[in-house]
Design a protein around this motif. Structure first.
Motif, short mmCIF file in Angstrom:
data_model
loop_
_atom_site.label_atom_id
_atom_site.label_comp_id
_atom_site.label_asym_id
_atom_site.label_seq_id
_atom_site.Cartn_x
_atom_site.Cartn_y
_atom_site.Cartn_z
N UNK A 154 0.84 -1.20 0.00
CA UNK A 154 0.00 0.00 0.00
C UNK A 154 0.87 1.24 0.00
N UNK A 155 0.41 2.28 -0.66
CA UNK A 155 1.08 3.57 -0.69
C UNK A 155 0.22 4.59 0.03
N UNK A 156 0.83 5.70 0.42
CA UNK A 156 0.11 6.76 1.12
C UNK A 156 0.04 7.98 0.23
N UNK A 157 -1.14 8.60 0.15
CA UNK A 157 -1.28 9.81 -0.65
C UNK A 157 -1.04 11.05 0.21
N UNK A 174 -2.97 13.12 1.52
CA UNK A 174 -3.91 13.29 2.62
C UNK A 174 -3.71 12.24 3.72
N UNK A 175 -2.75 11.32 3.51
CA UNK A 175 -2.50 10.27 4.50
C UNK A 175 -3.32 9.01 4.28
N UNK A 176 -4.11 8.97 3.21
CA UNK A 176 -4.93 7.80 2.90
C UNK A 176 -4.07 6.75 2.20
N UNK A 177 -4.26 5.48 2.57
CA UNK A 177 -3.49 4.41 1.93
C UNK A 177 -4.31 3.76 0.82
N UNK A 178 -3.59 3.35 -0.23
CA UNK A 178 -4.20 2.68 -1.38
C UNK A 178 -3.31 1.52 -1.79
N UNK A 223 2.64 10.45 -4.15
CA UNK A 223 2.52 9.18 -3.43
C UNK A 223 3.79 8.94 -2.61
N UNK A 224 3.63 8.31 -1.46
CA UNK A 224 4.75 8.11 -0.54
C UNK A 224 4.94 6.65 -0.16
N UNK A 263 -1.01 4.50 -16.53
CA UNK A 263 -0.97 5.23 -15.26
C UNK A 263 0.49 5.44 -14.85
N UNK A 264 0.87 6.70 -14.66
CA UNK A 264 2.22 7.04 -14.19
C UNK A 264 2.12 7.31 -12.69
N UNK A 265 2.78 6.48 -11.91
CA UNK A 265 2.71 6.55 -10.45
C UNK A 265 4.10 6.84 -9.88
N UNK A 266 4.33 8.09 -9.48
CA UNK A 266 5.62 8.45 -8.90
C UNK A 266 5.52 8.27 -7.38
#
Length: 198
Positions: free
Chosen positions: A65-68, A70-74, A144-145, A115-118
């Protein structure tokens, strides 16, 4: 007794001292040096001298999972359905910063099909990463973090940037170790592999 993760961090710290991006002072060691990469046929612009690697082709999208901002994980699996380009980067990594505008352009022009996900490896979180992207005028890249560098460890990524490309079903097509010109004609050919095109 050292845990396996602690031992990995110590080894990566040694790699940082020897080669790769210079890490930001005060931060713990993060991925830097590389081995098994296969060179591409084209010459990259100065500062973008990475290599493509097919040795993990067919590997599934990892269950992370990654964190956006806002602190939400996906979960990464949420991005399945179209090809996914996962770019591991950090604000302190010069080649990473150099290629960000090219990734932003790629996200703008090809975002409908890829989809480009950095994913930032900065441990300071969104208070640094989101303003950094905004300050560079990058409008198509989301902050993304992966602050614990779990994804980097999963990939065995010892160099930043490292970019991993998946097809729509979540199977790895290739990974690119080091900086790359994501607006080049070579890139279009590389991305076609994940779209089922030749």
């Amino acid at each position: 007794m050292l845990s396996f993760r602690s031992l990995n961090l110590a080894v990566l710290g040694l790699a940082v001292a020897v080669a790769g991006c210079n890490r930001e002072s005060g931060e713990k060691a993060q991925p830097q040096a590389s081995t098994a990469a296969i060179p591409t046929d084209t010459v990259e612009p100065k500062g973008l001298n990475g290599a493509i690697d097919y040795t993990h082709k067919g590997s599934p999208l990892p269950a992370f999972s990654l964190t956006d901002a806002a602190g939400k994980t996906t979960k990464l699996a949420a991005f399945k359905g179209k090809p996914l380009l996962v770019n591991l980067w950090a604000t302190w990594c010069a080649p990473c910063v150099l290629e960000l505008p090219m990734l932003d352009k790629l996200a703008e022009t090809r975002g409908g099909e890829i989809k480009v996900l950095t994913v930032s490896q900065d441990m300071t979180g969104t208070e640094k990463v989101a303003p950094f992207l905004e300050g560079k005028g990058l409008k198509h890249l989301e902050p993304w973090l992966d602050q614990r560098n779990d994804l980097a460890f999963q990939y065995g990524a010892s160099t930043l940037p490292t970019t991993v490309y998946y097809d729509a079903s979540g199977k790895e097509v290739w990974r690119y170790v080091g900086g790359h010109d994501w607006t080049s004609a070579d890139t279009a050919k590389m991305l076609a592999e994940g779209l089922g095109k030749k």
